[in-house]
Design a protein around this motif. Structure first.
Motif, short mmCIF file in Angstrom:
data_model
loop_
_atom_site.label_atom_id
_atom_site.label_comp_id
_atom_site.label_asym_id
_atom_site.label_seq_id
_atom_site.Cartn_x
_atom_site.Cartn_y
_atom_site.Cartn_z
N LEU A 240 15.01 -13.20 20.49
CA LEU A 240 15.92 -14.10 21.20
C LEU A 240 15.29 -14.61 22.51
O LEU A 240 15.19 -15.82 22.74
N GLY A 241 14.85 -13.70 23.36
CA GLY A 241 14.39 -14.08 24.69
C GLY A 241 12.88 -14.20 24.86
O GLY A 241 12.40 -14.75 25.83
N ASP B 267 18.07 -5.07 19.94
CA ASP B 267 17.75 -5.67 21.24
C ASP B 267 17.88 -4.58 22.32
O ASP B 267 18.97 -4.05 22.53
N HIS C 9 13.93 -17.59 29.44
CA HIS C 9 12.90 -16.81 30.14
C HIS C 9 11.51 -17.45 30.06
O HIS C 9 10.51 -16.79 30.36
N ILE D 44 11.02 -11.80 25.67
CA ILE D 44 10.54 -10.95 26.77
C ILE D 44 10.58 -9.46 26.41
O ILE D 44 10.07 -8.64 27.18
N CYS D 45 11.17 -9.09 25.29
CA CYS D 45 11.18 -7.67 24.90
C CYS D 45 10.51 -7.46 23.54
O CYS D 45 9.37 -7.00 23.45
N ARG D 46 11.25 -7.78 22.47
CA ARG D 46 10.80 -7.34 21.15
C ARG D 46 9.60 -8.12 20.62
O ARG D 46 8.62 -7.53 20.15
P1 4NP Z 1 14.39 -10.06 23.37
O1 4NP Z 1 15.51 -9.43 24.34
O2 4NP Z 1 15.12 -11.03 22.46
O3 4NP Z 1 13.89 -8.88 22.62
O4 4NP Z 1 13.37 -10.72 24.27
C1 4NP Z 1 16.34 -10.21 25.14
C2 4NP Z 1 15.96 -10.52 26.40
C3 4NP Z 1 16.81 -11.25 27.20
C4 4NP Z 1 18.03 -11.67 26.73
C5 4NP Z 1 18.40 -11.37 25.45
C6 4NP Z 1 17.55 -10.64 24.64
N1 4NP Z 1 18.91 -12.40 27.57
O5 4NP Z 1 20.02 -12.67 27.15
O6 4NP Z 1 18.55 -12.73 28.71
#
Ligand code: 4NP
Length: 157
Positions: free
Chosen positions: A10-11, A128, A47, A13-15
């Motif tokens: 989604l973002g 997440d 992000h 920045i993590c997965r």
């Molecule tokens: P990602 O995690 O999808 O694994 O990068 C998230 C990081 C930020 C957000 C959602 C998921 N956010 O809503 O800001």
């Protein structure tokens, strides 16, 4: 011909940056890095330009894995560019499939849930970790390592 792999969450920045770094790490260990292009992207754009979440970076570093990518949003050109477009959860999968339909081409075979390649677990989604505790980041890495080992076996075959 290089095999091109894009991880999507989604973002971004993590997965998916962690998945990108895990695959690069495994490829380096196997001296296969020149055979692949590896990248990651988010379905959302909040992000863009940021480094990966520091908690995700720290959890990866404990395993000797460096997450260096900057967040970007998935682009329509990615559907032509990449051979594998691998999503983290069912929501990402639906969003990416919907986006590919805008192009009106049959990209379905490239778009898969990353966890469909896992061998050690029946878990089908990478959760997440963003709003959870630090153990969530270690769990994400365990899932990613399992699925990415399976992905490499699949590509080898
Ligand atoms: P990602 O995690 O999808 O694994 O990068 C998230 C990081 C930020 C957000 C959602 C998921 N956010 O809503 O800001």
């Amino acid at each position: 011909m290089k095999t091109k792999v894009l991880f999507v969450c989604l973002g971004n920045i993590c997965r998916s940056p962690a998945a990108e770094a895990v695959l690069v790490h495994f490829l380096n260990l196997k001296k296969l890095e020149n055979n692949f292009v590896v990248d990651s992207a988010g379905t959302g754009g909040w992000h863009v330009g940021r480094n990966a979440d520091e908690r995700m970076q720290a959890a990866a570093l404990k395993r000797g894995i460096h997450i260096t990518s900057k967040a970007r949003q998935i682009a329509l050109s990615d559907f032509d560019e990449f051979d594998f477009i691998l999503t983290m959860d069912d929501s990402n999968l639906a969003d990416v499939k919907a986006l590919s339909q805008e192009l009106g081409k049959p990209f379905k075979s490239k778009i898969k849930a990353l966890m469909s390649f896992a061998n050690k677990t029946d878990i089908t989604e990478v959760p997440d970790p963003y709003y959870g505790g630090s153990s969530g980041f270690d769990e994400v890495l365990d899932l990613l390592e399992d699925a990415i080992n399976g992905l490499l076996d699949h590509i080898k075959d």
